[in-house]
Design a protein around this motif. Sequence first.
Motif, PDB file in Angstrom:
ATOM      1  N   VAL A 129     -57.762  51.653 -54.119  1.00  0.00           N
ATOM      2  CA  VAL A 129     -57.717  51.906 -55.557  1.00  0.00           C
ATOM      3  C   VAL A 129     -57.274  53.354 -55.780  1.00  0.00           C
ATOM      4  N   ILE A 130     -56.870  53.673 -57.001  1.00  0.00           N
ATOM      5  CA  ILE A 130     -56.331  54.998 -57.305  1.00  0.00           C
ATOM      6  C   ILE A 130     -57.363  56.094 -57.017  1.00  0.00           C
ATOM      7  N   ALA A 131     -58.616  55.866 -57.404  1.00  0.00           N
ATOM      8  CA  ALA A 131     -59.643  56.887 -57.187  1.00  0.00           C
ATOM      9  C   ALA A 131     -59.795  57.204 -55.701  1.00  0.00           C
ATOM     10  N   ASP A 132     -59.774  56.177 -54.869  1.00  0.00           N
ATOM     11  CA  ASP A 132     -59.909  56.398 -53.434  1.00  0.00           C
ATOM     12  C   ASP A 132     -58.701  57.148 -52.882  1.00  0.00           C
ATOM     13  N   ARG A 133     -57.528  56.843 -53.405  1.00  0.00           N
ATOM     14  CA  ARG A 133     -56.325  57.557 -52.955  1.00  0.00           C
ATOM     15  C   ARG A 133     -56.391  59.034 -53.320  1.00  0.00           C
ATOM     16  N   VAL A 134     -56.923  59.333 -54.492  1.00  0.00           N
ATOM     17  CA  VAL A 134     -57.037  60.726 -54.917  1.00  0.00           C
ATOM     18  C   VAL A 134     -58.006  61.478 -54.010  1.00  0.00           C
ATOM     19  N   VAL A 135     -59.131  60.869 -53.685  1.00  0.00           N
ATOM     20  CA  VAL A 135     -60.101  61.516 -52.799  1.00  0.00           C
ATOM     21  C   VAL A 135     -59.497  61.706 -51.408  1.00  0.00           C
ATOM     22  N   GLN A 136     -58.775  60.704 -50.921  1.00  0.00           N
ATOM     23  CA  GLN A 136     -58.111  60.836 -49.629  1.00  0.00           C
ATOM     24  C   GLN A 136     -57.110  61.991 -49.650  1.00  0.00           C
ATOM     25  N   ALA A 137     -56.329  62.091 -50.728  1.00  0.00           N
ATOM     26  CA  ALA A 137     -55.352  63.166 -50.844  1.00  0.00           C
ATOM     27  C   ALA A 137     -56.046  64.524 -50.929  1.00  0.00           C
ATOM     28  N   ALA A 138     -57.182  64.587 -51.606  1.00  0.00           N
ATOM     29  CA  ALA A 138     -57.935  65.840 -51.703  1.00  0.00           C
ATOM     30  C   ALA A 138     -58.449  66.262 -50.328  1.00  0.00           C
ATOM     31  N   LEU A 139     -58.964  65.312 -49.576  1.00  0.00           N
ATOM     32  CA  LEU A 139     -59.420  65.610 -48.220  1.00  0.00           C
ATOM     33  C   LEU A 139     -58.269  66.112 -47.354  1.00  0.00           C
ATOM     34  N   LYS A 140     -57.120  65.507 -47.506  1.00  0.00           N
ATOM     35  CA  LYS A 140     -55.949  65.920 -46.727  1.00  0.00           C
ATOM     36  C   LYS A 140     -55.521  67.333 -47.093  1.00  0.00           C
ATOM     37  N   LEU A 141     -55.570  67.669 -48.374  1.00  0.00           N
ATOM     38  CA  LEU A 141     -55.195  69.021 -48.809  1.00  0.00           C
ATOM     39  C   LEU A 141     -56.086  70.078 -48.166  1.00  0.00           C
ATOM     40  N   VAL A 142     -57.349  69.747 -47.970  1.00  0.00           N
ATOM     41  CA  VAL A 142     -58.296  70.711 -47.419  1.00  0.00           C
ATOM     42  C   VAL A 142     -58.249  70.744 -45.892  1.00  0.00           C
ATOM     43  N   LEU A 143     -58.169  69.585 -45.257  1.00  0.00           N
ATOM     44  CA  LEU A 143     -58.272  69.514 -43.802  1.00  0.00           C
ATOM     45  C   LEU A 143     -56.952  69.787 -43.082  1.00  0.00           C
ATOM     46  N   GLU A 144     -55.847  69.418 -43.696  1.00  0.00           N
ATOM     47  CA  GLU A 144     -54.560  69.537 -43.013  1.00  0.00           C
ATOM     48  C   GLU A 144     -54.231  70.957 -42.565  1.00  0.00           C
ATOM     49  N   PRO A 145     -54.390  71.983 -43.407  1.00  0.00           N
ATOM     50  CA  PRO A 145     -54.039  73.332 -42.937  1.00  0.00           C
ATOM     51  C   PRO A 145     -54.905  73.812 -41.778  1.00  0.00           C
ATOM     52  N   ILE A 146     -56.113  73.279 -41.636  1.00  0.00           N
ATOM     53  CA  ILE A 146     -56.975  73.662 -40.524  1.00  0.00           C
ATOM     54  C   ILE A 146     -56.476  73.034 -39.227  1.00  0.00           C
ATOM     55  N   PHE A 147     -56.202  71.731 -39.263  1.00  0.00           N
ATOM     56  CA  PHE A 147     -55.783  71.044 -38.049  1.00  0.00           C
ATOM     57  C   PHE A 147     -54.334  71.345 -37.687  1.00  0.00           C
ATOM     58  N   GLU A 148     -53.528  71.730 -38.669  1.00  0.00           N
ATOM     59  CA  GLU A 148     -52.146  72.095 -38.367  1.00  0.00           C
ATOM     60  C   GLU A 148     -52.085  73.275 -37.405  1.00  0.00           C
ATOM     61  N   ALA A 149     -53.087  74.154 -37.468  1.00  0.00           N
ATOM     62  CA  ALA A 149     -53.104  75.326 -36.596  1.00  0.00           C
ATOM     63  C   ALA A 149     -53.264  74.948 -35.135  1.00  0.00           C
ATOM     64  N   ASP A 150     -53.764  73.749 -34.849  1.00  0.00           N
ATOM     65  CA  ASP A 150     -53.998  73.317 -33.470  1.00  0.00           C
ATOM     66  C   ASP A 150     -52.830  72.549 -32.864  1.00  0.00           C
TER      67      ASP A 150
END
Length: 231
Positions: A129-150
Motif C-alpha cells: 500500500v502507499i503508506a508502506d511504500r512511503v515508510v520503506q522509502a523513508a527508511l531507505k533515505l536514512v539507511l542508504e548513506p550509512i551502508f553506502e560507505a561500506d
Amino acid sequence: MPEDAPSNGDAPPEPAIGPFRRVSEMQAKLHRWAAADPGRRFDDLFNFVYDPATLLVAFDRVAGNRGANTPGVDALTVALVEEHLGVPGFLDDLRARVKDGSFWPLPVRERAIPKPGESGKVRKLGIPVIADRVVQAALKLVLEPIFEADFLPVSYGFRPMRRAHDAIAEIHMFGSRGYQWGAGRRYRGVLRLDRSRGPDGSGARSGQGQAGAGAGEGVPQGRCAHRARRR
C-alpha cells in the motif's frame, strides 16, 4: 556588546531550509560519519525516519515511481491521496502512527506478471500500500548513506546511480585485459569470461547460463570481477 547598541531587527530572517535540502544534508552527515569510522554504531536513527521532511521526500519518491497509481490491498493510489486525502494530512497521520509505534504494514497485493524471455512463465509481484511504500522509502533515505560507505567500487547491486548493466560493462573491460574468472554473489556458479561475446569481443558466461548486456538473463548484481584471476 554595549548596552546602547542598536538591535539588528531590520536584518532579513534566515531562509528556511526546504525538506529536500534538509534530507540531503542529513544524508551527507550520516555518510560522512559512517565513512570516517567504519566501526561506528548508529543508535538514534528512528527520529530521522518519521521526521516530516523525510516523509515528504519519501512520498515524492513514491509518487515518481511507475507504480504510483497501482493500488495495494487498500485500493489507495498516489492520485487518490493527492486529490481526496491531501498529502499533508496523509503524512501527518502516518508520522503519528510511526512515531507512537502503532504503524503496522498491511499485506501486499500479489500479482502474477510474465517473466521476460520465458514464454508462459510468470513470477509473483508484491504490491504494498502507499503508506508502506512511503515508510520503506523513508527508511531507505536514512539507511542508504550509512551502508553506502561500506560498499566497494565494484559493488553494483541495488545501489544509487548504478545498474546491473554497469557490472556487465566492467566484466567486458576485465575480459579485454586478460582476466578469465570472476566470482559474483547472487549468481549461479562461477563466472567465466568468454571473448566470443560482447561488442568488444569479450563476454561473460557460466555453466548454467550466459550474461549478455542485452539479454537481461544471469546479470550479476554484486561484486563482479572483484576476485578475478589473470591468465
